[in-house]
Scaffold this motif. Structure first.
Motif, PDB file in Angstrom:
ATOM      1  N   VAL A  67    -126.448  -8.076  -4.771  1.00 28.70           N
ATOM      2  CA  VAL A  67    -126.290  -9.320  -5.522  1.00 28.70           C
ATOM      3  C   VAL A  67    -126.850 -10.487  -4.718  1.00 28.70           C
ATOM      4  N   VAL A  68    -127.629 -11.317  -5.401  1.00 31.69           N
ATOM      5  CA  VAL A  68    -128.128 -12.567  -4.835  1.00 31.69           C
ATOM      6  C   VAL A  68    -127.643 -13.697  -5.737  1.00 31.69           C
ATOM      7  N   ILE A  69    -126.997 -14.710  -5.148  1.00 26.74           N
ATOM      8  CA  ILE A  69    -126.421 -15.810  -5.918  1.00 26.74           C
ATOM      9  C   ILE A  69    -127.166 -17.096  -5.592  1.00 26.74           C
ATOM     10  N   MET A  71    -138.248 -11.496  -8.214  1.00 30.12           N
ATOM     11  CA  MET A  71    -137.479 -11.530  -9.452  1.00 30.12           C
ATOM     12  C   MET A  71    -137.792 -10.354 -10.366  1.00 30.12           C
ATOM     13  N   ARG A  72    -138.968  -9.780 -10.259  1.00 27.36           N
ATOM     14  CA  ARG A  72    -139.288  -8.660 -11.150  1.00 27.36           C
ATOM     15  C   ARG A  72    -138.480  -7.404 -10.830  1.00 27.36           C
ATOM     16  N   SER A  90    -135.197 -21.838 -23.680  1.00 27.28           N
ATOM     17  CA  SER A  90    -135.683 -22.182 -22.345  1.00 27.28           C
ATOM     18  C   SER A  90    -136.431 -20.993 -21.749  1.00 27.28           C
ATOM     19  N   LYS A  91    -137.477 -21.287 -21.017  1.00 28.80           N
ATOM     20  CA  LYS A  91    -138.298 -20.236 -20.433  1.00 28.80           C
ATOM     21  C   LYS A  91    -137.709 -19.784 -19.105  1.00 28.80           C
ATOM     22  N   GLN A  92    -137.814 -18.477 -18.847  1.00 30.87           N
ATOM     23  CA  GLN A  92    -137.286 -17.922 -17.616  1.00 30.87           C
ATOM     24  C   GLN A  92    -138.403 -17.256 -16.832  1.00 30.87           C
ATOM     25  N   SER A  93    -138.209 -17.221 -15.522  1.00 28.18           N
ATOM     26  CA  SER A  93    -139.191 -16.557 -14.678  1.00 28.18           C
ATOM     27  C   SER A  93    -139.149 -15.055 -14.934  1.00 28.18           C
ATOM     28  N   GLU A  94    -140.188 -14.390 -14.521  1.00 26.33           N
ATOM     29  CA  GLU A  94    -140.294 -12.953 -14.736  1.00 26.33           C
ATOM     30  C   GLU A  94    -139.123 -12.228 -14.076  1.00 26.33           C
ATOM     31  N   CYS A  95    -138.479 -11.334 -14.829  1.00 25.28           N
ATOM     32  CA  CYS A  95    -137.370 -10.567 -14.276  1.00 25.28           C
ATOM     33  C   CYS A  95    -137.329  -9.203 -14.946  1.00 25.28           C
ATOM     34  N   LEU A  96    -136.590  -8.292 -14.347  1.00 28.03           N
ATOM     35  CA  LEU A  96    -136.489  -6.936 -14.877  1.00 28.03           C
ATOM     36  C   LEU A  96    -135.737  -6.916 -16.198  1.00 28.03           C
ATOM     37  N   HIS A  97    -134.664  -7.692 -16.277  1.00 32.81           N
ATOM     38  CA  HIS A  97    -133.838  -7.758 -17.489  1.00 32.81           C
ATOM     39  C   HIS A  97    -133.047  -9.060 -17.443  1.00 32.81           C
TER      40      HIS A  97
END
Length: 475
Positions: free
Chosen positions: A130-132, A170-171, A184-191
């Protein structure tokens, strides 16, 4: 420094160290101990950041510890070993699930302690690193939590950052965003596991208990300075009961403010707009009755103290007025009889409906993630941080592809198609022209009412004729 900690987290996730149940148990136990050790600092930070009383801060911290305990108690070594070695035992495990690997949390600023701990404990229980994201600010809660997490001594599994990493990190992450705004747009992520605060509405029907409804609604607007993501935004009251509701509401506000008057801050929801009628202006909790249905206060979330009410004439009027915006409600609180509540719940789109009560569990923490049940048990469940990975072994009952290939070679495809083309089973509905509901009612009325009266008339006539015969004709 942050780059180094993220590299450690990525390495831990790739090596799958968090899949070890004992490691997860140790982290949760250490986290629980750290929270208890820093209780005073966490309470002071919550009081200052969320502008709540110390008693309310204690409730928030208690809820955080309770969620952590619930996730810890559900960890079962026997179950996990059975799932892990199911194939070795030549057994299928169709409900097997695996963690995403890394969970990146963007916490809600409201009740930050609860918002972070509930997501953190669920993600760890599922076997994730986990990263917060704790941005630098003047708020005290992020600083205290950053100190607690640093003392865990598991910085290769649980880490904090001050700003969002790039897409190369983030991917690999499941992004838990607790303050996501629409579109709102989000950065690239797995889910993406997003929580979007939505408008919540209460309806007080003519069949409701006005006193009970007033108590629940006032409590929702007073608790935690009405900052809860499921605090009642507007109240739609049937015109038949609106006077009784006004009286009950005023009485309940007066009673509640004698207890908490010094802790409320008078923020008029009207701002500089003095258009709505002020039904009651008790210090700290004004009651506004809005007559104009085009008023924006009727169609948006409220961020200040106060109770906004609007008069409705019927159930359909309530449905049309609330549904006018076309947006789904975060929660619908219906104070009404069972039949009326069923009708309203059926035709008003909301993520959850609560009849004759406002659950206290909803007053704390972020909105529930989109696509999941609004459950009062846990804000985040372990399953939200896992992917399904079913395992099936050949136990003699499974079908093989070679069987299908042999059927095709042997020319059995027409028989397979013929079987698939069989008619569907009947719906059970009567044929057109058959006896309908009204005809059944007429026949039933004839049997129950008309035939007994006819029989009684025949019997009475027969007896009358017999008496006349005996009296006059038998002489």
């Amino acid at each position: 420094m942050e780059s180094t900690s993220l590299d450690l987290v990525l390495t831990t996730a790739l090596e799958g160290r968090m899949k070890d149940l004992r490691t997860r148990q140790r982290i949760l136990r250490t986290l629980h101990a750290q929270l208890i050790e820093n209780t005073d600092d966490l309470l002071r930070a919550t009081v200052e950041d969320d502008r709540v009383s110390r008693e309310e801060a204690q409730v928030i911290l208690s809820a955080s510890l309770s969620e952590l305990r619930a996730h810890y108690d559900k960890l079962d070594l026997k179950e996990e070993l059975e799932a892990e070695y199911s194939i070795a035992r030549k057994e299928s495990c169709l409900n097997k699930r695996v963690p995403f690997g890394i969970v990146y949390v963007v916490p809600d600023v409201y009740t930050a302690v609860f918002s972070i701990i509930t997501a953190l404990s669920a993600a760890i229980a599922a076997g994730n690193c986990v990263v917060i994201e704790l941005q630098d600010s003047l708020r005290r809660s992020p600083k205290v939590l950053r100190h607690c997490l640093a003392d865990l001594q598991y910085n290769d599994a649980v880490s904090t950052v001050a700003k969002r990493p790039g897409p190369e990190f983030m991917r690999h992450c499941l992004l838990v965003h607790q303050m996501l705004e629409n579109n709102s747009k989000q950065s690239e992520c797995l889910h993406l596991l997003a929580s979007t605060p939505q408008r919540t509405v209460a309806i007080v029907d003519r069949t409701a208990d006005a006193n009970a409804a007033a108590k629940e609604i006032v409590a929702s607007r007073i608790l935690f300075q009405a900052q809860g993501r499921y605090s009642v935004d507007q109240v739609f009251v049937n015109e038949y009961i609106i006077e009784a509701f006004h009286i009950a509401l005023t009485k309940e506000i007066a009673t509640s403010l004698t207890i908490k008057d010094s802790k409320l801050k008078a923020n008029d929801p009207r701002g500089t707009n003095r258009g709505p009628k002020v039904a009651s202006e008790k210090p700290g909790l004004p009651v506004l009755e809005i007559c104009d249905r085009s008023d924006p206060l009727l169609h948006r979330r409220q961020k200040t103290l106060g109770v906004i009410i609007h008069k409705i004439t019927s159930l359909d009027d309530a449905i049309d007025t609330i549904s006018e915006s076309g947006q789904r409600l975060g929660a619908l609180y219906v104070f009404a009889g069972s039949d009326e509540a069923k009708y309203l719940s059926q035709f008003i789109s909301s993520r959850a409906t609560f009849v004759n009560h406002v659950p206290p569990e909803l007053q704390i923490g972020p909105a529930y993630p989109e696509g999941f049940e609004t459950s009062i048990a846990l804000r985040y469940t372990r399953e939200m941080f896992e992917n399904p990975q079913p395992e099936r072994v050949d136990d003699g009952k499974v079908q093989h592809s070679t069987t299908l290939w042999n059927h095709i070679k042997d020319g059995r495809s027409p028989a397979i198609l013929s079987k698939a083309c069989r008619p569907l089973k009947p719906t059970g509905q009567g044929k057109a022209g058959a006896m309908d509901f009204f005809l059944q009612g007429m026949i039933l009325n004839l049997i129950v009412c008309v035939l007994p009266l006819t029989a009684l008339s025949v019997v009475a006539t027969g007896k009358s004729v017999s008496l006349l015969y005996q009296r006059f004709l038998s002489r």
